[in-house]
Write a protein that holds these residues in place. Structure first.
Motif, PDB file in Angstrom:
ATOM      1  N   LYS A   1     -47.879  -3.638  82.611  1.00 15.18           N
ATOM      2  CA  LYS A   1     -48.886  -4.672  82.839  1.00 15.18           C
ATOM      3  C   LYS A   1     -48.690  -5.264  84.232  1.00 15.18           C
ATOM      4  N   ILE A   2     -49.787  -5.695  84.815  1.00 14.71           N
ATOM      5  CA  ILE A   2     -49.766  -6.305  86.137  1.00 14.71           C
ATOM      6  C   ILE A   2     -50.213  -7.758  85.995  1.00 14.71           C
ATOM      7  N   HIS A   3     -49.405  -8.676  86.531  1.00 14.32           N
ATOM      8  CA  HIS A   3     -49.725 -10.097  86.481  1.00 14.32           C
ATOM      9  C   HIS A   3     -49.854 -10.636  87.899  1.00 14.32           C
ATOM     10  N   ILE A   4     -50.763 -11.590  88.081  1.00 12.31           N
ATOM     11  CA  ILE A   4     -50.913 -12.294  89.360  1.00 12.31           C
ATOM     12  C   ILE A   4     -50.784 -13.786  89.081  1.00 12.31           C
ATOM     13  N   THR A   5     -49.792 -14.443  89.683  1.00  8.11           N
ATOM     14  CA  THR A   5     -49.634 -15.887  89.534  1.00  8.11           C
ATOM     15  C   THR A   5     -50.144 -16.582  90.794  1.00  8.11           C
ATOM     16  N   MET A   6     -50.889 -17.676  90.574  1.00 10.41           N
ATOM     17  CA  MET A   6     -51.478 -18.443  91.667  1.00 10.41           C
ATOM     18  C   MET A   6     -51.224 -19.926  91.394  1.00 10.41           C
ATOM     19  N   ASN A   7     -49.990 -20.361  91.661  1.00 12.11           N
ATOM     20  CA  ASN A   7     -49.606 -21.731  91.350  1.00 12.11           C
ATOM     21  C   ASN A   7     -49.683 -22.606  92.604  1.00 12.11           C
ATOM     22  N   LEU A   8     -50.902 -22.961  92.945  1.00  8.28           N
ATOM     23  CA  LEU A   8     -51.189 -23.939  93.982  1.00  8.28           C
ATOM     24  C   LEU A   8     -52.345 -24.779  93.437  1.00  8.28           C
ATOM     25  N   PRO A   9     -52.060 -25.633  92.461  1.00  6.43           N
ATOM     26  CA  PRO A   9     -53.127 -26.234  91.657  1.00  6.43           C
ATOM     27  C   PRO A   9     -54.151 -27.045  92.433  1.00  6.43           C
ATOM     28  N   ALA A  10     -53.788 -27.553  93.597  1.00  9.83           N
ATOM     29  CA  ALA A  10     -54.743 -28.348  94.362  1.00  9.83           C
ATOM     30  C   ALA A  10     -55.864 -27.501  94.953  1.00  9.83           C
ATOM     31  N   MET A  11     -55.591 -26.188  95.179  1.00  5.20           N
ATOM     32  CA  MET A  11     -56.621 -25.367  95.824  1.00  5.20           C
ATOM     33  C   MET A  11     -56.584 -23.883  95.458  1.00  5.20           C
ATOM     34  N   ALA A  12     -55.771 -23.479  94.504  1.00  5.10           N
ATOM     35  CA  ALA A  12     -55.646 -22.049  94.192  1.00  5.10           C
ATOM     36  C   ALA A  12     -56.983 -21.419  93.805  1.00  5.10           C
TER      37      ALA A  12
ATOM     38  N   ASN B   1     -56.447 -39.357  83.292  1.00  2.89           N
ATOM     39  CA  ASN B   1     -57.652 -38.527  83.414  1.00  2.89           C
ATOM     40  C   ASN B   1     -57.503 -37.382  84.417  1.00  2.89           C
ATOM     41  N   LYS B   2     -56.282 -37.007  84.734  1.00  2.00           N
ATOM     42  CA  LYS B   2     -56.052 -35.871  85.619  1.00  2.00           C
ATOM     43  C   LYS B   2     -55.028 -34.950  84.975  1.00  2.00           C
ATOM     44  N   ASP B   3     -55.432 -33.723  84.670  1.00  2.00           N
ATOM     45  CA  ASP B   3     -54.578 -32.768  83.974  1.00  2.00           C
ATOM     46  C   ASP B   3     -54.415 -31.493  84.791  1.00  2.00           C
ATOM     47  N   MET B   4     -53.340 -30.783  84.492  1.00  2.00           N
ATOM     48  CA  MET B   4     -53.089 -29.482  85.117  1.00  2.00           C
ATOM     49  C   MET B   4     -53.223 -28.408  84.051  1.00  2.00           C
ATOM     50  N   TYR B   5     -53.967 -27.339  84.383  1.00  2.00           N
ATOM     51  CA  TYR B   5     -54.206 -26.244  83.451  1.00  2.00           C
ATOM     52  C   TYR B   5     -53.838 -24.910  84.090  1.00  2.00           C
ATOM     53  N   ARG B   6     -53.618 -23.940  83.212  1.00  2.00           N
ATOM     54  CA  ARG B   6     -53.546 -22.534  83.626  1.00  2.00           C
ATOM     55  C   ARG B   6     -54.704 -21.797  82.985  1.00  2.00           C
TER      56      ARG B   6
ATOM     57  N   ILE C   1     -49.102 -34.940  98.512  1.00  2.00           N
ATOM     58  CA  ILE C   1     -48.883 -33.649  99.178  1.00  2.00           C
ATOM     59  C   ILE C   1     -50.162 -33.283  99.923  1.00  2.00           C
ATOM     60  N   ASP C   2     -50.222 -33.647 101.196  1.00  2.00           N
ATOM     61  CA  ASP C   2     -51.448 -33.393 101.949  1.00  2.00           C
ATOM     62  C   ASP C   2     -51.207 -32.515 103.171  1.00  2.00           C
ATOM     63  N   ASN C   3     -50.023 -31.944 103.275  1.00  2.00           N
ATOM     64  CA  ASN C   3     -49.761 -31.083 104.423  1.00  2.00           C
ATOM     65  C   ASN C   3     -49.887 -29.614 104.036  1.00  2.00           C
ATOM     66  N   THR C   4     -49.805 -28.769 105.034  1.00  2.00           N
ATOM     67  CA  THR C   4     -50.024 -27.332 104.826  1.00  2.00           C
ATOM     68  C   THR C   4     -49.010 -26.717 103.882  1.00  2.00           C
ATOM     69  N   TYR C   5     -47.762 -27.187 103.939  1.00  2.00           N
ATOM     70  CA  TYR C   5     -46.683 -26.533 103.211  1.00  2.00           C
ATOM     71  C   TYR C   5     -46.317 -27.206 101.897  1.00  2.00           C
TER      72      TYR C   5
ATOM     73  N   SER D   1     -54.794 -25.086  88.151  1.00  2.00           N
ATOM     74  CA  SER D   1     -55.713 -26.011  88.788  1.00  2.00           C
ATOM     75  C   SER D   1     -55.596 -27.392  88.169  1.00  2.00           C
ATOM     76  N   PHE D   2     -55.875 -28.403  88.988  1.00  2.00           N
ATOM     77  CA  PHE D   2     -56.023 -29.764  88.488  1.00  2.00           C
ATOM     78  C   PHE D   2     -57.477 -29.960  88.066  1.00  2.00           C
ATOM     79  N   ALA D   3     -57.689 -30.824  87.106  1.00  2.44           N
ATOM     80  CA  ALA D   3     -59.033 -31.214  86.710  1.00  2.44           C
ATOM     81  C   ALA D   3     -59.010 -32.695  86.377  1.00  2.44           C
ATOM     82  N   LYS D   4     -59.954 -33.422  86.946  1.00  2.00           N
ATOM     83  CA  LYS D   4     -59.990 -34.861  86.741  1.00  2.00           C
ATOM     84  C   LYS D   4     -61.311 -35.254  86.102  1.00  2.00           C
ATOM     85  N   GLY D   5     -61.233 -35.991  85.020  1.00  2.00           N
ATOM     86  CA  GLY D   5     -62.430 -36.424  84.312  1.00  2.00           C
ATOM     87  C   GLY D   5     -62.136 -36.607  82.840  1.00  2.00           C
ATOM     88  N   THR D   6     -63.193 -36.630  82.049  1.00  2.00           N
ATOM     89  CA  THR D   6     -63.027 -36.845  80.610  1.00  2.00           C
ATOM     90  C   THR D   6     -62.952 -35.538  79.838  1.00  2.00           C
ATOM     91  N   ASN D   7     -63.583 -34.488  80.349  1.00  2.00           N
ATOM     92  CA  ASN D   7     -63.539 -33.179  79.683  1.00  2.00           C
ATOM     93  C   ASN D   7     -62.898 -32.183  80.635  1.00  2.00           C
TER      94      ASN D   7
END
Length: 486
Positions: A344-355, A430-435, A206-210, A391-397
């Motif tokens: 309560k007020i919540h803000i969701t930002m689900n664009l893990p590559a760049m949120a 070695n690549k995980d997705m977190y909230r 997924i490397d395009n704008t949309y 967000s995505f995170a790549k590595g050992t920790n």
């Protein structure tokens, strides 16, 4: 097959016999554990699907019982029946001009008469003379998709372990070593997955704008408009033009379960509405935004389809612009109202590559209003939103890395306002997705980020170390594959 994500290979626990009695209550014999029940060896490595090559004649154990005894015998041997696709384990059979039933038994637990619950069968006048072996003809129709693919694909490489189901579309993400088999895989899934009409492979990242996938049609009809149901909510969209990942259905449900009627949701990267639509159905006030015009169109459609459009406002803007204007304006009105704090007020930002890069928009968001005393920030009871950034995170920790990614973009540490860091899913080795969930604070929204140059952040240090480690590992692997020329 009703699940949106189907794991092809299932883990099954073998049953055991003790004193001719089954210890487990369910039938769990894995057909692929028996060489007899596997597809013929000649299909190994097949690149073009030839269904006739799967024909195989085998001998399996069977019981023959009189018609009037069948209803009493079947419960006794029910756990031992041979169960395969489109194969009836019990069928009418006439023997010596006597009407009866032939009961096919699984060859793994039953290899001789003594493997059966003999004493119980004898009580129904079924003895050793009723037991024999019979020949049956297996065809392509008798195996599931996972069984066929396991028999065909290379045994020394990782096979096709899963696929996504979105409406009538089966979506694959094939590894490079499986690409020569892609057309065969597509045809097998088209044959075997109920109501499947289209099989596609993810052709690129997924490397395009949309954020929509580039799709490779493997087989079936090029029809990409789908209807699917997630957590009880119906969604419609064009899968080739929007982003939709059924593997996130559990995460969508987690966030919606946090919301209560009357709460507020600001959905910065709403897509077609997996957060916003169920939130609006739950009588929450929703401001939903997406930059993709197609996603925006289907977001509006899904709100209307689920009869909750009155609870939501939708926007087709850049995420930063949405934060700086719509969220800022709505939040300001709420902080100035008398009933502020009752929800309560919540803000969701689900664009893990760049949120995480959009988090800087919250710094100094109300600096001007603060200086003009529009809001009394001295009071401690302002209803600060809870932000859920992915967000995505790549590595050992990866857990430490994702926290640093958030803090570096906020340019301040998360302390008491950190609600939690939650693992969502593994994306690749070695690549995980977190909230990361945290509350906005007075300091965040009133202090702008300094513009002077800074030293290398801890995130950059961790990323650099992870890349160095990964390069070292790749180098070691490459070296191990170099063969001595002597």
């Amino acid at each position: 097959m009703n699940k949106l994500v189907t794991n092809i290979f299932r883990v099954a626990t073998p049953l055991t016999l003790k004193n001719s009695q089954l210890l487990r209550q369910r039938h769990f014999w894995k057909n692929m554990d028996s060489e007899l029940l596997q597809p013929p060896c000649k299909v190994q490595g097949m690149l073009e699907l030839k269904r006739e090559k799967f024909a195989k004649a085998i001998q399996v154990p069977r019981l023959w019982v009189r018609e009037e005894k069948a209803q009493k015998v079947l419960p006794v041997v029910k756990k031992l029946l041979l169960k395969m696709e489109k194969l009836k384990p019990v069928k009418p059979c006439t023997l010596n001009e006597i009407n009866g039933r032939e009961i096919l038994l699984h060859p793994t637990p039953v290899k001789q008469w003594e493997d059966l619950p003999c004493s119980e069968l004898e009580q129904h006048e079924v003895g050793k003379d009723n037991f024999a072996f019979t020949q049956i003809q297996l065809t392509y129709d008798n195996w599931r998709a996972d069984e066929i693919l396991k028999a065909v694909l290379p045994k020394d490489e990782e096979g096709l372990t899963s696929y996504s189901r979105i409406g009538h579309i089966v979506h694959l993400n094939l590894r490079d070593h499986l690409l020569p088999y892609k057309n065969l895989i597509g045809l097998v899934l088209l044959d075997k997955v109920a109501n499947c009409k289209t099989v596609v492979n993810k052709a690129s990242t997924i490397d395009n704008t949309y954020r929509n996938f580039q799709l490779d049609l493997l087989c079936g009809e090029p029809i990409y408009q789908v209807e699917t149901k997630e957590n009880g909510v119906f969604f419609e969209f064009d899968f080739s033009k929007v982003y939709w990942n059924p593997r996130l259905s559990t995460e969508h449900e987690r966030i919606v379960q946090m919301l209560k009627p009357g709460d507020v949701l600001y959905d910065v990267f709403a897509g077609v509405g997996p957060f916003s639509v169920p939130a609006a159905k739950k009588k929450c006030t929703v401001l939903a935004n997406d930059l993709n015009p197609e996603s925006f169109k289907w977001l509006q459609h899904n709100l209307k389809r689920n009869k909750c459009q009155s609870m939501a406002q939708s926007f087709n803007k850049d995420g930063r612009d949405f934060i700086l204007h719509e969220i800022k304006e709505d939040l300001l009105k709420r902080w100035q109202s008398k009933d502020e704090g009752k929800y309560k007020i919540h803000i969701t930002m689900n664009l893990p590559a760049m949120a995480v890069e959009f988090l800087s928009a919250f710094r100094g968001l109300f600096e001007k209003e603060c200086l003009e005393n529009v809001i009394d920030f001295k009071q401690d009871n302002l209803n600060y939103p809870l932000v859920h950034v992915y967000s995505f995170a790549k590595g050992t920790n990866t857990k430490e890395l994702v926290l640093q990614l958030v803090e570096d973009n906020l340019k301040m540490p998360l302390k008491e306002n950190l609600e939690g860091i939650y693992f969502v899913r593994n994306v690749a080795p070695n690549k995980d997705m977190y909230r990361v969930s945290f509350y906005l604070t007075k300091d965040m929204v009133t202090q702008a980020i300094a513009t002077h140059p800074e030293e290398e952040t801890k995130t950059e240090q961790l990323k650099r170390k992870a890349e160095e480690t990964e390069n070292e590992e790749l180098s070691d692997v490459s070296k191990s594959k170099i063969k001595c020329p002597y």
